[in-house]
Design a protein around this motif. Sequence first.
Motif, PDB file in Angstrom:
ATOM      1  N   ALA A   1       6.874   2.023   4.728  1.00 18.16           N
ATOM      2  CA  ALA A   1       7.471   3.310   5.082  1.00 18.16           C
ATOM      3  C   ALA A   1       6.936   4.416   4.198  1.00 18.16           C
ATOM      4  O   ALA A   1       6.701   4.219   2.999  1.00 18.16           O
ATOM      5  N   GLY A   2       6.748   5.593   4.766  1.00 20.42           N
ATOM      6  CA  GLY A   2       6.329   6.746   3.989  1.00 20.42           C
ATOM      7  C   GLY A   2       5.061   6.473   3.205  1.00 20.42           C
ATOM      8  O   GLY A   2       4.076   5.952   3.738  1.00 20.42           O
ATOM      9  N   VAL A   3       5.078   6.796   1.917  1.00 23.86           N
ATOM     10  CA  VAL A   3       3.908   6.585   1.058  1.00 23.86           C
ATOM     11  C   VAL A   3       4.000   5.266   0.305  1.00 23.86           C
ATOM     12  O   VAL A   3       3.221   5.033  -0.632  1.00 23.86           O
ATOM     13  N   ALA A   4       4.905   4.376   0.716  1.00 19.42           N
ATOM     14  CA  ALA A   4       5.032   3.084   0.060  1.00 19.42           C
ATOM     15  C   ALA A   4       3.713   2.314   0.010  1.00 19.42           C
ATOM     16  O   ALA A   4       3.417   1.669  -1.003  1.00 19.42           O
ATOM     17  N   PRO A   5       2.868   2.346   1.077  1.00 18.60           N
ATOM     18  CA  PRO A   5       1.596   1.612   0.990  1.00 18.60           C
ATOM     19  C   PRO A   5       0.698   2.074  -0.155  1.00 18.60           C
ATOM     20  O   PRO A   5      -0.061   1.267  -0.712  1.00 18.60           O
ATOM     21  N   VAL A   6       0.783   3.333  -0.523  1.00 21.32           N
ATOM     22  CA  VAL A   6      -0.039   3.850  -1.617  1.00 21.32           C
ATOM     23  C   VAL A   6       0.401   3.224  -2.938  1.00 21.32           C
ATOM     24  O   VAL A   6      -0.420   2.730  -3.727  1.00 21.32           O
ATOM     25  N   LEU A   7       1.698   3.218  -3.192  1.00 25.47           N
ATOM     26  CA  LEU A   7       2.191   2.624  -4.434  1.00 25.47           C
ATOM     27  C   LEU A   7       2.049   1.113  -4.421  1.00 25.47           C
ATOM     28  O   LEU A   7       1.801   0.499  -5.466  1.00 25.47           O
TER      29      LEU A   7
ATOM     30  N   GLY B   1      10.257   7.468   4.008  1.00 21.41           N
ATOM     31  CA  GLY B   1      10.681   6.641   5.124  1.00 21.41           C
ATOM     32  C   GLY B   1      12.084   7.008   5.560  1.00 21.41           C
ATOM     33  O   GLY B   1      12.617   8.054   5.173  1.00 21.41           O
ATOM     34  N   PRO B   2      12.729   6.155   6.359  1.00 19.18           N
ATOM     35  CA  PRO B   2      14.056   6.493   6.903  1.00 19.18           C
ATOM     36  C   PRO B   2      15.107   6.804   5.858  1.00 19.18           C
ATOM     37  O   PRO B   2      16.037   7.576   6.109  1.00 19.18           O
ATOM     38  N   VAL B   3      14.988   6.229   4.635  1.00 17.99           N
ATOM     39  CA  VAL B   3      16.009   6.508   3.606  1.00 17.99           C
ATOM     40  C   VAL B   3      15.937   7.939   3.116  1.00 17.99           C
ATOM     41  O   VAL B   3      16.915   8.484   2.600  1.00 17.99           O
ATOM     42  N   ALA B   4      14.763   8.579   3.240  1.00 17.42           N
ATOM     43  CA  ALA B   4      14.554   9.990   2.881  1.00 17.42           C
ATOM     44  C   ALA B   4      14.858  10.287   1.416  1.00 17.42           C
ATOM     45  O   ALA B   4      15.220  11.405   1.067  1.00 17.42           O
ATOM     46  N   ARG B   5      14.706   9.287   0.557  1.00 14.42           N
ATOM     47  CA  ARG B   5      14.913   9.501  -0.881  1.00 14.42           C
ATOM     48  C   ARG B   5      14.220   8.375  -1.645  1.00 14.42           C
ATOM     49  O   ARG B   5      13.834   7.358  -1.064  1.00 14.42           O
ATOM     50  N   CYS B   6      14.095   8.543  -2.941  1.00  9.33           N
ATOM     51  CA  CYS B   6      13.474   7.505  -3.766  1.00  9.33           C
ATOM     52  C   CYS B   6      14.281   6.211  -3.699  1.00  9.33           C
ATOM     53  O   CYS B   6      15.519   6.251  -3.677  1.00  9.33           O
ATOM     54  N   PRO B   7      13.595   5.066  -3.674  1.00  4.64           N
ATOM     55  CA  PRO B   7      14.339   3.802  -3.716  1.00  4.64           C
ATOM     56  C   PRO B   7      14.982   3.597  -5.074  1.00  4.64           C
ATOM     57  O   PRO B   7      14.465   4.061  -6.095  1.00  4.64           O
TER      58      PRO B   7
ATOM     59  N   PRO C   1      16.095   1.236  -8.326  1.00  5.06           N
ATOM     60  CA  PRO C   1      15.285   0.237  -9.032  1.00  5.06           C
ATOM     61  C   PRO C   1      15.400  -1.154  -8.430  1.00  5.06           C
ATOM     62  O   PRO C   1      14.440  -1.924  -8.432  1.00  5.06           O
ATOM     63  N   GLY C   2      16.563  -1.500  -7.854  1.00  5.40           N
ATOM     64  CA  GLY C   2      16.733  -2.815  -7.232  1.00  5.40           C
ATOM     65  C   GLY C   2      16.125  -2.920  -5.859  1.00  5.40           C
ATOM     66  O   GLY C   2      15.982  -4.028  -5.323  1.00  5.40           O
ATOM     67  N   ALA C   3      15.773  -1.775  -5.277  1.00  6.23           N
ATOM     68  CA  ALA C   3      15.214  -1.769  -3.918  1.00  6.23           C
ATOM     69  C   ALA C   3      13.722  -1.500  -3.909  1.00  6.23           C
ATOM     70  O   ALA C   3      13.126  -1.340  -2.843  1.00  6.23           O
ATOM     71  N   LEU C   4      13.092  -1.453  -5.089  1.00  6.01           N
ATOM     72  CA  LEU C   4      11.675  -1.088  -5.154  1.00  6.01           C
ATOM     73  C   LEU C   4      10.797  -2.069  -4.389  1.00  6.01           C
ATOM     74  O   LEU C   4       9.944  -1.651  -3.599  1.00  6.01           O
ATOM     75  N   ASP C   5      10.978  -3.364  -4.606  1.00  2.00           N
ATOM     76  CA  ASP C   5      10.114  -4.343  -3.950  1.00  2.00           C
ATOM     77  C   ASP C   5      10.228  -4.262  -2.432  1.00  2.00           C
ATOM     78  O   ASP C   5       9.218  -4.340  -1.720  1.00  2.00           O
ATOM     79  N   ASP C   6      11.445  -4.129  -1.915  1.00  2.00           N
ATOM     80  CA  ASP C   6      11.631  -4.022  -0.464  1.00  2.00           C
ATOM     81  C   ASP C   6      10.965  -2.757   0.064  1.00  2.00           C
ATOM     82  O   ASP C   6      10.352  -2.777   1.141  1.00  2.00           O
ATOM     83  N   TRP C   7      11.068  -1.673  -0.692  1.00  2.00           N
ATOM     84  CA  TRP C   7      10.456  -0.418  -0.230  1.00  2.00           C
ATOM     85  C   TRP C   7       8.936  -0.528  -0.238  1.00  2.00           C
ATOM     86  O   TRP C   7       8.271  -0.106   0.709  1.00  2.00           O
ATOM     87  N   LEU C   8       8.365  -1.114  -1.278  1.00  2.00           N
ATOM     88  CA  LEU C   8       6.914  -1.260  -1.344  1.00  2.00           C
ATOM     89  C   LEU C   8       6.395  -2.098  -0.188  1.00  2.00           C
ATOM     90  O   LEU C   8       5.297  -1.854   0.331  1.00  2.00           O
ATOM     91  N   ALA C   9       7.171  -3.094   0.235  1.00  2.00           N
ATOM     92  CA  ALA C   9       6.748  -3.980   1.323  1.00  2.00           C
ATOM     93  C   ALA C   9       7.050  -3.415   2.697  1.00  2.00           C
ATOM     94  O   ALA C   9       6.572  -3.957   3.703  1.00  2.00           O
ATOM     95  N   SER C  10       7.821  -2.321   2.747  1.00  2.00           N
ATOM     96  CA  SER C  10       8.273  -1.804   4.042  1.00  2.00           C
ATOM     97  C   SER C  10       7.188  -1.069   4.819  1.00  2.00           C
ATOM     98  O   SER C  10       7.259  -0.957   6.038  1.00  2.00           O
TER      99      SER C  10
END
Length: 226
Positions: A129-135, A110-116, A118-127
């Motif tokens: 963005a990118g392959v977050a829907p898969v995880l 997604g826009p961050v262009a890097r791994c989230p 550990p504190g941003a994992l939940d926000d990234w999974l819900a975003s």
Amino acid sequence: MTTALHIALGSAGPRIVPPAPVPVEALLLNRKVEEAALLLPRIFGLCRAAQSLGARAALGLPVRPEDRAALADEILREHLMRFFVFWPRRLGLPSTPLPAQERMAEAVFGPVARCPGPGALDDWLASGAGVAPVLAAMAVRFGPGEAVADLPAATAESLASGAAQENSPWLRHRDSSLLAGIAARFGRGPLWRAAGRLVDLEACLTGRLAPEADSRPGPVLVPTAR
């Protein structure tokens, strides 16, 4: 040359018959070391770049920059195939074409262009963005403690033993705070292993995937994507 693994379920439980071993020794005897290194990846076609680098290292030949680059490309493609094609299909999500090189980081993260972090994992999974829907789909299907396997880390010497052991990308990212956070919350299950590929994919894109195989006769441990 083909081999087959036969698995059958009977009254006494599953029965597994391994294929006959490939006559590697007979194929390599009396060959020059360089010839043997060229032949081995052709005998075992799976992960050819990894087989080639491993053969050169184990036979004491120099591991060349092009060997390492080919291995990183091979691993990157395998990870992308899982995130964009194989896993979405199995999770009921649409598969998509592999992204072009120039936009690969954004397509994956997604826009961050890097791994989230550990504190941003939940926000990234819900975003979304990118392959977050898969995880995110994996996190829903496998809750904390489900399908977890806590295994000892594989080594070059232990891999041939046949014992259950951890042989995932985590081996080369043991200090990842993202993977440590997921392991603490969910255990070492499907989400943790998928995230291991995500961290590994980032390392491929940023040039930080450093195969550890050094040229020395004997067993060597070479990173692969499978």
